[in-house]
Design an enzyme around this catalytic site. Sequence first.
Site, PDB file in Angstrom:
ATOM      1  CB  CYS A 181      -0.895   0.027   1.237  1.00 27.96           C
ATOM      2  SG  CYS A 181      -2.252  -1.163   1.230  1.00 27.96           S
ATOM      3  N   PRO A 182       0.468   2.271  -0.765  1.00 26.62           N
ATOM      4  CG  PRO A 182       0.192   4.531  -1.395  1.00 26.62           C
ATOM      5  CD  PRO A 182       1.168   3.579  -0.722  1.00 26.62           C
TER       6      PRO A 182
END
Length: 201
Positions: free
Chosen positions: A133-134
Amino acid sequence: MMKKKKNLTIEKLFSLLSNQKRLEILMAVFDNYHNASEVAEIVGIDISTAYRYLKSMKEAGILSSRYENGTEYFDFSSTDIYKLLELALEFVDRVNGKNSLNSQKLNDLINFEPLSEQEFTPDVVLDMRGEICPVPDLATQKKLQDMKDGQVLLVIVDYPLSGERIPYRAKQLGHEVITKKKDSLGNIYIYIRCKNENMYK
Protein backbone atom coordinates in the site's frame (compact mmCIF):
# COMPACT_ATOMS: atom_id res chain seq x y z
CA MET A 1 18.09 -6.84 20.36
CA MET A 2 15.01 -8.60 21.72
CA LYS A 3 11.66 -7.47 20.43
CA LYS A 4 9.49 -5.98 23.16
CA LYS A 5 6.57 -8.27 23.96
CA LYS A 6 3.11 -6.79 23.51
CA ASN A 7 0.79 -6.90 26.49
CA LEU A 8 -2.51 -5.91 24.91
CA THR A 9 -5.74 -6.75 26.71
CA ILE A 10 -9.36 -6.32 25.65
CA GLU A 11 -9.72 -3.53 28.20
CA LYS A 12 -6.67 -1.71 26.86
CA LEU A 13 -7.77 -2.17 23.25
CA PHE A 14 -11.20 -0.66 23.84
CA SER A 15 -9.70 2.04 26.03
CA LEU A 16 -7.42 3.08 23.17
CA LEU A 17 -10.33 3.02 20.73
CA SER A 18 -12.59 5.03 23.05
CA ASN A 19 -10.62 8.21 22.36
CA GLN A 20 -12.31 10.26 19.62
CA LYS A 21 -9.06 11.52 18.09
CA ARG A 22 -7.54 8.04 18.01
CA LEU A 23 -10.64 6.81 16.21
CA GLU A 24 -10.36 9.66 13.72
CA ILE A 25 -6.73 8.70 13.15
CA LEU A 26 -7.73 5.09 12.49
CA MET A 27 -10.37 6.28 10.03
CA ALA A 28 -7.69 8.36 8.30
CA VAL A 29 -5.51 5.25 8.03
CA PHE A 30 -8.50 3.20 6.86
CA ASP A 31 -7.97 4.11 3.19
CA ASN A 32 -4.21 4.62 3.16
CA TYR A 33 -1.10 4.75 5.32
CA HIS A 34 0.05 8.18 6.58
CA ASN A 35 2.84 9.94 8.43
CA ALA A 36 2.28 12.07 11.55
CA SER A 37 2.18 15.33 9.59
CA GLU A 38 -0.53 14.04 7.25
CA VAL A 39 -2.55 12.63 10.15
CA ALA A 40 -2.30 15.94 12.02
CA GLU A 41 -3.70 17.81 9.02
CA ILE A 42 -6.52 15.31 8.40
CA VAL A 43 -7.62 15.09 12.04
CA GLY A 44 -6.98 18.73 12.94
CA ILE A 45 -4.43 18.33 15.73
CA ASP A 46 -0.80 19.34 16.14
CA ILE A 47 1.94 17.04 14.87
CA SER A 48 3.31 16.17 18.31
CA THR A 49 -0.13 15.02 19.49
CA ALA A 50 -0.67 13.05 16.30
CA TYR A 51 2.68 11.33 16.70
CA ARG A 52 1.98 10.54 20.35
CA TYR A 53 -1.34 8.90 19.46
CA LEU A 54 0.22 7.01 16.55
CA LYS A 55 3.08 5.84 18.74
CA SER A 56 0.75 4.62 21.50
CA MET A 57 -1.29 2.60 19.01
CA LYS A 58 1.89 1.20 17.48
CA GLU A 59 3.16 0.16 20.92
CA ALA A 60 -0.18 -1.54 21.58
CA GLY A 61 0.11 -3.49 18.32
CA ILE A 62 -2.80 -1.77 16.58
CA LEU A 63 -0.57 0.02 14.08
CA SER A 64 2.77 -0.75 12.50
CA SER A 65 5.16 1.60 10.74
CA ARG A 66 7.84 1.73 8.10
CA TYR A 67 10.25 4.39 6.93
CA GLU A 68 10.32 5.97 3.49
CA ASN A 69 13.04 8.54 2.78
CA GLY A 70 13.55 9.04 6.50
CA THR A 71 9.85 9.60 7.27
CA GLU A 72 7.87 7.17 9.42
CA TYR A 73 4.55 6.05 7.93
CA PHE A 74 1.87 4.27 9.95
CA ASP A 75 -0.58 1.59 8.84
CA PHE A 76 -2.72 -1.13 10.41
CA SER A 77 -0.58 -3.87 11.93
CA SER A 78 -2.74 -6.58 10.36
CA THR A 79 -5.97 -7.15 8.47
CA ASP A 80 -7.57 -8.14 11.80
CA ILE A 81 -7.56 -4.51 12.98
CA TYR A 82 -8.91 -3.35 9.63
CA LYS A 83 -11.73 -5.90 9.82
CA LEU A 84 -12.50 -4.98 13.44
CA LEU A 85 -13.00 -1.35 12.50
CA GLU A 86 -15.00 -2.30 9.41
CA LEU A 87 -17.30 -4.53 11.47
CA ALA A 88 -17.71 -1.76 14.05
CA LEU A 89 -18.84 0.62 11.30
CA GLU A 90 -21.27 -1.99 10.01
CA PHE A 91 -22.69 -2.57 13.50
CA VAL A 92 -23.19 1.15 14.17
CA ASP A 93 -24.91 1.66 10.81
CA ARG A 94 -27.17 -1.34 11.39
CA VAL A 95 -28.18 -0.13 14.87
CA ASN A 96 -28.87 3.32 13.43
CA GLY A 97 -30.92 1.83 10.59
CA LYS A 98 -28.58 3.01 7.85
CA ASN A 99 -27.74 1.18 4.64
CA SER A 100 -24.02 1.78 4.34
CA LEU A 101 -21.39 0.34 2.06
CA ASN A 102 -20.59 -2.22 4.73
CA SER A 103 -24.14 -3.60 4.72
CA GLN A 104 -23.64 -4.71 1.11
CA LYS A 105 -22.64 -8.28 1.90
CA LEU A 106 -19.77 -7.41 4.21
CA ASN A 107 -18.56 -11.00 4.07
CA ASP A 108 -17.72 -10.52 0.40
CA LEU A 109 -15.05 -8.07 1.53
CA ILE A 110 -13.82 -10.02 4.52
CA ASN A 111 -14.02 -13.77 3.98
CA PHE A 112 -11.80 -15.46 1.43
CA GLU A 113 -13.09 -18.35 -0.65
CA PRO A 114 -10.64 -21.12 -1.64
CA LEU A 115 -9.25 -20.50 -5.10
CA SER A 116 -10.76 -23.04 -7.46
CA GLU A 117 -11.26 -23.25 -11.19
CA GLN A 118 -11.52 -19.75 -12.63
CA GLU A 119 -15.13 -18.65 -12.80
CA PHE A 120 -14.69 -15.30 -14.51
CA THR A 121 -12.69 -14.39 -17.57
CA PRO A 122 -11.16 -10.97 -16.90
CA ASP A 123 -10.77 -8.40 -19.65
CA VAL A 124 -7.77 -6.87 -17.88
CA VAL A 125 -5.29 -8.37 -15.41
CA LEU A 126 -3.37 -6.14 -12.99
CA ASP A 127 -0.62 -8.10 -11.24
CA MET A 128 0.58 -6.11 -8.23
CA ARG A 129 2.37 -8.87 -6.35
CA GLY A 130 5.42 -7.56 -4.54
CA GLU A 131 3.90 -4.09 -4.10
CA ILE A 132 2.60 -2.67 -0.82
CA CYS A 133 0.00 0.00 0.00
CA PRO A 134 -0.80 2.38 -1.49
CA VAL A 135 0.67 1.29 -4.85
CA PRO A 136 -1.80 -1.56 -5.65
CA ASP A 137 -4.76 0.51 -4.44
CA LEU A 138 -3.91 3.55 -6.57
CA ALA A 139 -3.01 1.42 -9.60
CA THR A 140 -6.39 -0.33 -9.35
CA GLN A 141 -8.28 2.97 -9.24
CA LYS A 142 -6.33 4.26 -12.26
CA LYS A 143 -6.92 1.06 -14.22
CA LEU A 144 -10.66 1.12 -13.51
CA GLN A 145 -10.86 4.71 -14.73
CA ASP A 146 -9.33 3.63 -18.04
CA MET A 147 -11.63 0.63 -18.53
CA LYS A 148 -14.98 0.43 -20.26
CA ASP A 149 -18.22 -0.03 -18.40
CA GLY A 150 -18.93 -3.73 -17.86
CA GLN A 151 -15.37 -4.95 -18.29
CA VAL A 152 -13.92 -7.22 -15.61
CA LEU A 153 -10.62 -6.40 -13.92
CA LEU A 154 -8.63 -9.06 -12.09
CA VAL A 155 -6.26 -7.58 -9.51
CA ILE A 156 -3.64 -9.90 -8.00
CA VAL A 157 -1.93 -8.79 -4.78
CA ASP A 158 0.04 -10.44 -2.01
CA TYR A 159 -0.11 -7.57 0.48
CA PRO A 160 -3.01 -8.42 2.87
CA LEU A 161 -4.14 -4.85 3.53
CA SER A 162 -4.44 -4.19 -0.20
CA GLY A 163 -6.65 -7.27 -0.31
CA GLU A 164 -9.00 -5.45 2.07
CA ARG A 165 -8.70 -1.88 0.81
CA ILE A 166 -9.09 -2.54 -2.92
CA PRO A 167 -12.56 -4.17 -2.71
CA TYR A 168 -13.72 -1.60 -0.16
CA ARG A 169 -12.59 1.34 -2.29
CA ALA A 170 -13.94 -0.22 -5.49
CA LYS A 171 -17.41 -0.47 -3.94
CA GLN A 172 -17.13 3.10 -2.67
CA LEU A 173 -16.52 4.18 -6.26
CA GLY A 174 -19.58 2.28 -7.48
CA HIS A 175 -17.90 -0.72 -9.06
CA GLU A 176 -19.05 -4.31 -8.51
CA VAL A 177 -16.77 -6.61 -6.54
CA ILE A 178 -17.60 -9.99 -8.06
CA THR A 179 -15.48 -12.11 -5.76
CA LYS A 180 -12.23 -12.22 -3.83
CA LYS A 181 -10.22 -15.40 -3.46
CA LYS A 182 -6.91 -16.52 -2.01
CA ASP A 183 -4.56 -19.31 -3.03
CA SER A 184 -2.27 -21.44 -0.86
CA LEU A 185 0.67 -19.09 -1.49
CA GLY A 186 -1.16 -16.09 -0.05
CA ASN A 187 -1.89 -14.45 -3.40
CA ILE A 188 -5.22 -12.60 -3.39
CA TYR A 189 -7.35 -12.45 -6.54
CA ILE A 190 -9.93 -9.67 -6.71
CA TYR A 191 -12.45 -9.65 -9.56
CA ILE A 192 -14.07 -6.26 -10.15
CA ARG A 193 -16.69 -5.39 -12.77
CA CYS A 194 -16.15 -1.84 -13.94
CA LYS A 195 -19.11 0.52 -13.60
CA ASN A 196 -17.81 3.61 -15.32
CA GLU A 197 -20.99 4.79 -17.04
CA ASN A 198 -21.29 8.51 -16.24
CA MET A 199 -18.91 8.03 -13.30
CA TYR A 200 -16.03 10.12 -14.53
CA LYS A 201 -17.92 12.51 -16.79
